[in-house]
Scaffold this motif. Structure first.
Motif, PDB file in Angstrom:
ATOM      1  N   ALA A 223       0.806   8.475   0.303  1.00  0.00           N
ATOM      2  CA  ALA A 223       1.031   7.190   0.980  1.00  0.00           C
ATOM      3  C   ALA A 223      -0.288   6.578   1.428  1.00  0.00           C
ATOM      4  N   TRP A 224      -1.190   7.392   1.975  1.00  0.00           N
ATOM      5  CA  TRP A 224      -2.484   6.862   2.416  1.00  0.00           C
ATOM      6  C   TRP A 224      -3.310   6.357   1.235  1.00  0.00           C
ATOM      7  N   VAL A 225      -3.334   7.094   0.145  1.00  0.00           N
ATOM      8  CA  VAL A 225      -4.118   6.666  -1.024  1.00  0.00           C
ATOM      9  C   VAL A 225      -3.525   5.394  -1.625  1.00  0.00           C
ATOM     10  N   SER A 226      -2.200   5.309  -1.694  1.00  0.00           N
ATOM     11  CA  SER A 226      -1.594   4.099  -2.253  1.00  0.00           C
ATOM     12  C   SER A 226      -1.831   2.899  -1.347  1.00  0.00           C
ATOM     13  N   ASN A 227      -1.781   3.094  -0.024  1.00  0.00           N
ATOM     14  CA  ASN A 227      -2.079   1.986   0.887  1.00  0.00           C
ATOM     15  C   ASN A 227      -3.540   1.567   0.774  1.00  0.00           C
ATOM     16  N   LEU A 228      -4.418   2.529   0.610  1.00  0.00           N
ATOM     17  CA  LEU A 228      -5.833   2.219   0.434  1.00  0.00           C
ATOM     18  C   LEU A 228      -6.048   1.447  -0.868  1.00  0.00           C
TER      19      LEU A 228
END
Length: 158
Positions: A147-152
């Motif tokens: 989730a963090w990588v996709s949001n980034l």
């Protein structure tokens, strides 16, 4: 000519007796009252771990399972609190900070559960709860990191 004499066959499951050492008395080998921590009759079955090592990893595995469930509960509370936070805070950066802090706490607790589970798996004994804790915490860590990588990725495209 006569055939050579063979020693009598041993019953199935009993090890052959060493000729230099006498066998223990029958009343000690097969007692009606087993000693604490020993199987019935005081016998140790082949391939089974010693009785003192069967529960060595259990407390650590149980702790890892409880910590993994705590991380799961915190993640559930953060997810349920999102609609309330969105209504209370109109600022998008405040909502993002709430999500980052909440998911960061879940990530830390899940990493602790994963480490405890891996430590428990390396010990002898019951490993079921440790395996469940490893599965729960690994799934949480993977979900948060994806989730963090996709949001980034989406933030960098703007």
């Amino acid at each position: 000519m006569s055939e050579p004499q063979q020693p009598p066959a041993q019953p199935y499951g009993t090890p052959p007796r060493d000729q230099g050492h006498p066998a223990p008395p029958a009343e000690n080998r097969y007692s009606a009252h087993p000693q604490p921590g020993q199987p019935y009759g005081g016998q140790q079955y082949p391939g089974s771990p010693p009785s003192s090592a069967t529960s060595a990893g259990a407390p650590l595995g149980r702790l890892a399972f409880i910590v993994a469930l705590a991380a799961l509960g915190i993640a559930l509370l953060v997810t349920i609190a999102y609609p309330v936070i969105i209504r209370m805070l109109a600022d998008p950066s405040s909502i993002g900070a709430f999500g980052a802090i909440g998911n960061g706490l879940v990530l830390i607790v899940a990493i602790v559960a994963l480490i405890l589970g891996l430590m428990s798996v390396r010990r002898p004994g019951q490993q079921v709860l440790a395996g469940i804790a490893i599965g729960i915490s690994a799934a949480q860590i993977t979900g948060i990191l994806v989730a963090w990588v996709s949001n980034l990725f989406y933030a960098l495209t703007y």
